[in-house]
Design a protein around this motif. Structure first.
Motif, PDB file in Angstrom:
ATOM      1  N   ASP A 248     105.241  33.031  77.611  1.00 38.10           N
ATOM      2  CA  ASP A 248     104.766  32.565  78.918  1.00 38.10           C
ATOM      3  C   ASP A 248     105.203  31.129  79.155  1.00 38.10           C
ATOM      4  O   ASP A 248     105.218  30.297  78.241  1.00 38.10           O
ATOM      5  CB  ASP A 248     103.246  32.682  78.981  1.00 38.10           C
ATOM      6  CG  ASP A 248     102.785  34.128  78.961  1.00 38.10           C
ATOM      7  OD1 ASP A 248     102.711  34.735  80.032  1.00 38.10           O
ATOM      8  OD2 ASP A 248     102.519  34.646  77.855  1.00 38.10           O
ATOM      9  N   ALA A 249     105.546  30.857  80.414  1.00 35.86           N
ATOM     10  CA  ALA A 249     106.168  29.567  80.758  1.00 35.86           C
ATOM     11  C   ALA A 249     105.316  28.373  80.362  1.00 35.86           C
ATOM     12  O   ALA A 249     105.848  27.322  79.986  1.00 35.86           O
ATOM     13  CB  ALA A 249     106.462  29.535  82.257  1.00 35.86           C
ATOM     14  N   GLN A 250     103.987  28.522  80.427  1.00 32.97           N
ATOM     15  CA  GLN A 250     103.132  27.375  80.141  1.00 32.97           C
ATOM     16  C   GLN A 250     103.168  26.960  78.672  1.00 32.97           C
ATOM     17  O   GLN A 250     102.736  25.856  78.320  1.00 32.97           O
ATOM     18  CB  GLN A 250     101.681  27.652  80.569  1.00 32.97           C
ATOM     19  CG  GLN A 250     101.001  28.797  79.849  1.00 32.97           C
ATOM     20  CD  GLN A 250     101.164  30.110  80.567  1.00 32.97           C
ATOM     21  OE1 GLN A 250     102.155  30.313  81.266  1.00 32.97           O
ATOM     22  NE2 GLN A 250     100.194  30.996  80.422  1.00 32.97           N
ATOM     23  N   PHE A 251     103.689  27.831  77.798  1.00 37.18           N
ATOM     24  CA  PHE A 251     103.761  27.504  76.373  1.00 37.18           C
ATOM     25  C   PHE A 251     105.130  26.971  75.965  1.00 37.18           C
ATOM     26  O   PHE A 251     105.308  26.544  74.822  1.00 37.18           O
ATOM     27  CB  PHE A 251     103.422  28.738  75.529  1.00 37.18           C
ATOM     28  CG  PHE A 251     102.041  29.269  75.751  1.00 37.18           C
ATOM     29  CD1 PHE A 251     100.933  28.453  75.591  1.00 37.18           C
ATOM     30  CD2 PHE A 251     101.841  30.589  76.133  1.00 37.18           C
ATOM     31  CE1 PHE A 251      99.656  28.943  75.802  1.00 37.18           C
ATOM     32  CE2 PHE A 251     100.566  31.085  76.336  1.00 37.18           C
ATOM     33  CZ  PHE A 251      99.468  30.256  76.172  1.00 37.18           C
ATOM     34  N   MET A 258     110.574  28.320  71.936  1.00 43.30           N
ATOM     35  CA  MET A 258     110.165  29.708  71.690  1.00 43.30           C
ATOM     36  C   MET A 258     108.750  29.990  72.185  1.00 43.30           C
ATOM     37  O   MET A 258     108.297  31.132  72.167  1.00 43.30           O
ATOM     38  CB  MET A 258     110.252  30.020  70.195  1.00 43.30           C
ATOM     39  CG  MET A 258     111.648  29.832  69.615  1.00 43.30           C
ATOM     40  SD  MET A 258     112.866  30.914  70.402  1.00 43.30           S
ATOM     41  CE  MET A 258     112.413  32.491  69.685  1.00 43.30           C
ATOM     42  N   GLY A 259     108.034  28.954  72.607  1.00 41.46           N
ATOM     43  CA  GLY A 259     106.699  29.149  73.144  1.00 41.46           C
ATOM     44  C   GLY A 259     105.655  29.498  72.102  1.00 41.46           C
ATOM     45  O   GLY A 259     104.684  30.206  72.402  1.00 41.46           O
ATOM     46  N   HIS A 260     105.821  29.006  70.876  1.00 39.70           N
ATOM     47  CA  HIS A 260     104.834  29.278  69.836  1.00 39.70           C
ATOM     48  C   HIS A 260     103.550  28.500  70.103  1.00 39.70           C
ATOM     49  O   HIS A 260     103.585  27.375  70.613  1.00 39.70           O
ATOM     50  CB  HIS A 260     105.389  28.900  68.461  1.00 39.70           C
ATOM     51  CG  HIS A 260     106.536  29.766  68.040  1.00 39.70           C
ATOM     52  ND1 HIS A 260     107.564  29.320  67.225  1.00 39.70           N
ATOM     53  CD2 HIS A 260     106.838  31.068  68.332  1.00 39.70           C
ATOM     54  CE1 HIS A 260     108.434  30.296  67.025  1.00 39.70           C
ATOM     55  NE2 HIS A 260     108.020  31.359  67.688  1.00 39.70           N
ATOM     56  N   VAL A 261     102.429  29.089  69.735  1.00 34.33           N
ATOM     57  CA  VAL A 261     101.124  28.463  69.956  1.00 34.33           C
ATOM     58  C   VAL A 261     100.630  27.789  68.684  1.00 34.33           C
ATOM     59  O   VAL A 261     100.133  26.660  68.707  1.00 34.33           O
ATOM     60  CB  VAL A 261     100.090  29.506  70.452  1.00 34.33           C
ATOM     61  CG1 VAL A 261      98.709  28.874  70.594  1.00 34.33           C
ATOM     62  CG2 VAL A 261     100.547  30.100  71.771  1.00 34.33           C
ATOM     63  N   GLY A 264     103.993  29.107  64.205  1.00 33.02           N
ATOM     64  CA  GLY A 264     105.109  29.983  64.521  1.00 33.02           C
ATOM     65  C   GLY A 264     104.755  31.273  65.218  1.00 33.02           C
ATOM     66  O   GLY A 264     105.590  32.179  65.313  1.00 33.02           O
ATOM     67  N   LEU A 265     103.530  31.397  65.705  1.00 27.63           N
ATOM     68  CA  LEU A 265     103.084  32.622  66.369  1.00 27.63           C
ATOM     69  C   LEU A 265     102.942  32.391  67.867  1.00 27.63           C
ATOM     70  O   LEU A 265     102.528  31.316  68.313  1.00 27.63           O
ATOM     71  CB  LEU A 265     101.740  33.087  65.802  1.00 27.63           C
ATOM     72  CG  LEU A 265     101.691  33.440  64.313  1.00 27.63           C
ATOM     73  CD1 LEU A 265     100.272  33.841  63.920  1.00 27.63           C
ATOM     74  CD2 LEU A 265     102.669  34.569  63.989  1.00 27.63           C
ATOM     75  N   SER A 266     103.258  33.412  68.645  1.00 25.90           N
ATOM     76  CA  SER A 266     103.026  33.363  70.086  1.00 25.90           C
ATOM     77  C   SER A 266     101.557  33.665  70.365  1.00 25.90           C
ATOM     78  O   SER A 266     100.818  34.107  69.480  1.00 25.90           O
ATOM     79  CB  SER A 266     103.916  34.389  70.795  1.00 25.90           C
ATOM     80  OG  SER A 266     103.474  35.701  70.498  1.00 25.90           O
TER      81      SER A 266
END
Length: 289
Positions: A248-251, A258-261, A264-266
């Motif tokens: 998601d773009a916000q991440f 890569m947008g990881h939260v 290393g995980l989405s």
């Protein structure tokens, strides 16, 4: 340039009607929800009619109870899916724009939130009707994958929730924002059709497995087994597909492309881990009984 697939020219609107100032449009996504609910109802009703499938050869509930519960579950999906999207994906935005929270017609639903909404709705209905809760969870889990499959197909038609850039022969050139975002990453704008990956894994494959276990191997006689396998199966499927799905773009930031939260995980992977653990726990418990 590698061979890729041009996105088919499919309108997200199945048909529209103009009656004076009134405009009505039926979207494929809405149709997917409607048809998915009816298929789930039909699968559940067929299982309830086959008393031999259940513990002590007695059906879990009556048809009237199934019909009543359906409205509870639909409300759970809508409310849970919307609040899940608000809380998991855009909390700061909706904190600043609270009036937009109920505007579901603008888009924005989260499966994990909808899943929690269904769990709460089914639990409350089951308690109110004094039903066996684990068997009720099995019934819901058995019927759910058909709706997941149709929902992911609708995501593909809408050209949303697309995958990461890819040069695979089956990669798809999506229109709009997907093409613009892709143009800076590769010389051509092709992406994984991650919606189809999800539909096939968590919808078709998982659904077929659960139905085979129910009808050929009497899995409903072990309360919690089908629900556990559904939770774990969906969680594993989603965890895998997240490696191919655009975050998601916000991440996404320049330092986090890569947008990881976390670790290393989405966000999708992070939310799937509890489902996998709970599902495996339920399935192991059921097998031991």
């Amino acid at each position: 340039m590698p061979a890729v697939i041009q996105f088919p020219d499919i309108s997200p609107v199945l048909f529209s009607i103009e009656l004076g100032p009134i405009h009505f449009a039926l979207h494929w996504y809405a149709l997917a929800y409607i048809v998915g609910v009816f298929i789930a109802w039909g699968l559940a009703l067929a299982a309830l009619k086959a008393a031999r499938l259940w513990p002590d050869d007695g059906a879990l509930m009556t048809r009237d109870q199934l019909d009543d519960m359906l409205s509870w579950l639909v409300l759970g999906v809508i409310v849970g899916g919307r609040f899940g999207y608000v809380l998991f994906y855009k909390p700061s935005y909706f904190l600043a724009h609270p009036a937009e929270i109920p505007m579901i017609w603008q888009g924005g639903m989260a499966f994990h939130g909808g899943f929690l909404g269904v769990v709460v709705a089914a639990y409350l209905y089951g308690r109110a009707q004094n039903l066996r809760l684990l068997s009720l969870a099995d019934l819901c889990a058995m019927a759910a994958p058909a709706g997941l499959l149709l929902g992911r197909m609708a995501n593909f038609v809408n050209a949303e929730l697309w995958g990461r850039p890819s040069d695979a022969p089956w990669a798809v050139i999506f229109p709009g924002d997907a093409a613009q975002a892709c143009a800076t990453a590769t010389s051509f704008c092709a992406r994984h059709p991650s919606q189809l990956y999800e539909g096939l894994l968590e919808g078709l494959l998982l659904g077929a497995l659960l139905l085979i276990l129910v009808w050929r191997f009497n899995a409903l006689k072990k309360p919690g087994l089908i629900a556990g396998l559904f939770f774990a199966g969906y969680g594993i499927s989603r965890f895998i597909v997240e490696f191919f799905r655009q975050a998601d773009a916000q991440f996404i930031t320049p330092d986090n492309p890569m947008g990881h939260v976390v670790i290393g995980l989405s966000m999708g992977q992070l939310l799937s881990l509890p489902m996998i653990l709970v599902g495996l726990g339920l399935a192991i418990r059921a097998k031991r009984l």
